[in-house]
Design an enzyme around this catalytic site. Structure first.
Site, short mmCIF file in Angstrom:
data_model
loop_
_atom_site.label_atom_id
_atom_site.label_comp_id
_atom_site.label_asym_id
_atom_site.label_seq_id
_atom_site.Cartn_x
_atom_site.Cartn_y
_atom_site.Cartn_z
N LYS A 59 0.70 -1.31 0.16
CA LYS A 59 0.08 0.08 -0.11
C LYS A 59 0.63 1.42 0.14
CE LYS A 59 -3.87 -1.85 2.73
NZ LYS A 59 -4.86 -1.40 1.76
N ARG A 90 -10.71 -11.12 2.37
CA ARG A 90 -11.75 -12.14 1.54
C ARG A 90 -10.88 -13.48 1.72
NH1 ARG A 90 -12.17 -9.08 -3.73
NH2 ARG A 90 -11.71 -7.28 -2.35
#
Ligand code: BES
Ligand code: ZN
Ligand code: ZN
Length: 454
Positions: A233, A307
């Protein structure tokens, strides 16, 4: 923490409704009129006015209430703003209204000061009829906030495990965890995401209640820090990623509400706890990993890790055949693009649950908003080499595709609720300081109580 008074010997707190201010003013005595005018009190939201008696002591406190607003945060700034003394609510409040006002009062005392020296706060105290019920809620919200605010170097998977074990023990719940080769063999997606870290990944679990009661399973994303992995990120997005175990914090808070209020359910809490770190052994873009369900996943982006850990936990949850699965996760930036930071997004595979949650949202005076599990978007997760990909370069409808990915691991016949939450206040509001925040819990708890409460 959270001072609420048990005995009645207190300074009255008097509500003045903004809409009614002028006629209220006309009804007051000369002395009070002058005082109120000089103080500039107009009964606006969050406004209060301390009124002294002739000896110069506090006589009463007036506070503004905007008509029909939610009462939860009305008193939040008073417990720290008022002189330290005992106070009580005056006026025609119902039990629920009094409880809401008291909860706001208590939460107004919240600050995260574990790492600050010499903090010995002393708060004004409020008399409430049923302090235990208020304290159970306030304590749950405090847990959520504290867990999120605790920095990642103090809240790695092993710390989350210790916290959860302690919580379980305090409520006589059974705690267990899976890690090491057992995790690698049985929950391969959780292991793949967490294996690069020095802080070993694990699946945490506790079970509480009577097995004869309706089974409910709570699942929380416990990514203790999200660097993004090899798809690292940018620093401005990584800055708040200690909150990426916010889903875990939410389910622990919700579980504590359920347990403290002894809701007659058989509760299982599952938390996949990992550190999405970078090292020579990190999972990579293009890798194909296995899942507990047996579906293979092509890694399109290592930053779509939530997820992956959740899919194994959801498979485990489904195996318990509960009558309801609820997961909470700081899953996508896209959910925040859709609804901003303060409105939690929810998805469900059951129309009835959708209707009930919308009603609970109204009843609890907490806005949550449903997005559709729009199946045609599932093609965005098509993979040429595996059963499914974990994200798509396309990028539109990201909260929906993330939910659809999870949906692939939940059997159609098990009612399922999925919350994609920010878990973080980006601005200060009364009783809600910047930092970790519980979002959607009032609505969900209201639903659980309406459905399972005796
Ligand atoms: N933890 C983040 C999502 C997130 C970011 C939640 C900011 C709240 C605020 C998650 O793991 C993530 O990075 N998701 C990616 C998915 C993408 C790579 C498909 C995202 O949302 O950008
Ligand atoms: Zn991520
Ligand atoms: Zn994440």
């Amino acid at each position: 923490m959270f001072q609420l008074l048990y005995k009645k010997n207190a300074i009255p707190l008097i509500a003045v409704f903004s809409d009614d201010f002028e006629s209220w003013y006309e009804r007051q005595e000369h002395l009070l009129k002058n005082w109120v005018t000089e103080q500039g009190f107009m009964a606006m939201e969050s406004e209060y006015c301390v009124v002294p008696n002739k000896e110069g002591h506090v006589d009463v406190v007036l506070y503004g209430v905007r008509d029909k607003q939610s009462l939860r945060w009305v008193l939040s700034n008073l417990s720290t703003a008022l002189p330290v003394a005992d106070y009580c609510l005056m006026g025609e409040w119902s039990y629920d209204e009094k409880q809401a006002l008291a909860l706001g009062w208590a939460l107004g005392q919240y600050s995260f000061d574990r790492f600050k020296e010499n903090i010995t706060p002393d708060f004004a105290r409020l008399y409430v009829e049923d302090p235990l019920a208020v304290l159970a809620m306030a304590d749950a919200i405090k847990r959520v906030r504290d867990l999120i605010n605790t920095p990642a170097n103090h809240m790695m998977p092993e710390h989350l495990s210790a916290y959860m074990k302690k919580l379980a023990l305090s409520f006589d719940a059974q705690f267990s965890e899976v890690s090491g080769t057992e995790l690698e063999n049985n929950y391969p997606a959780i292991h793949a995401v967490g294996r690069a870290s020095d802080h070993a990944p694990r699946l945490l679990r506790f079970e509480w209640g009577n097995t004869a009661d309706p089974a409910i399973c709570l699942v929380g994303k416990g990514v203790c820090f999200d660097t993004g992995g090899l798809d690292i990120k940018p620093s401005r997005f990584m800055r708040t990623m200690k909150k990426d175990m916010g889903g875990a914090a939410h389910v622990l808070g919700l579980a504590s509400m359920v347990m403290a209020n002894k809701l007659p359910v058989h509760l299982t809490v599952l938390i996949p706890a990992v550190d999405n770190a970078i090292s020579g052994d990190a999972f990579r873009p293009g890798d194909i990993i296995n899942t507990r369900l047996g579906k293979t996943v092509e890694i399109d982006n290592t930053d779509a890790e939530g997820r992956l850990v959740l899919c194994d936990a959801l498979t485990e949850a489904a195996a318990l055949q509960p009558e309801l699965i609820i997961d909470f996760a700081t899953l996508t930036g896209a959910a925040r693009v859709a609804l901003g930071t303060e409105v939690p997004v929810f998805f469900t595979n059951t129309t009835e649950l959708s209707d009930c949650l919308k009603q609970a949202s109204v009843d609890a005076e907490e806005l949550i908003w449903e997005l559709p599990l729009h199946k045609p978007y599932l093609n965005q997760l098509d993979s040429t080499v595996a059963d499914i990909a974990n994200s798509s370069p396309e990028g539109y409808g990201g909260a929906i595709t993330a939910a659809l990915f999870l949906n692939e691991f939940v059997p159609e016949n098990i009612p399922w609720l999925h919350f994609d939450v920010m878990a973080w206040n980006t601005r200060h509001r009364s009783g809600r300081p910047i930092g970790g925040e519980a979002m959607g819990l009032f609505a969900v708890y209201t639903y659980l109580q309406d459905t399972y409460g005796s």
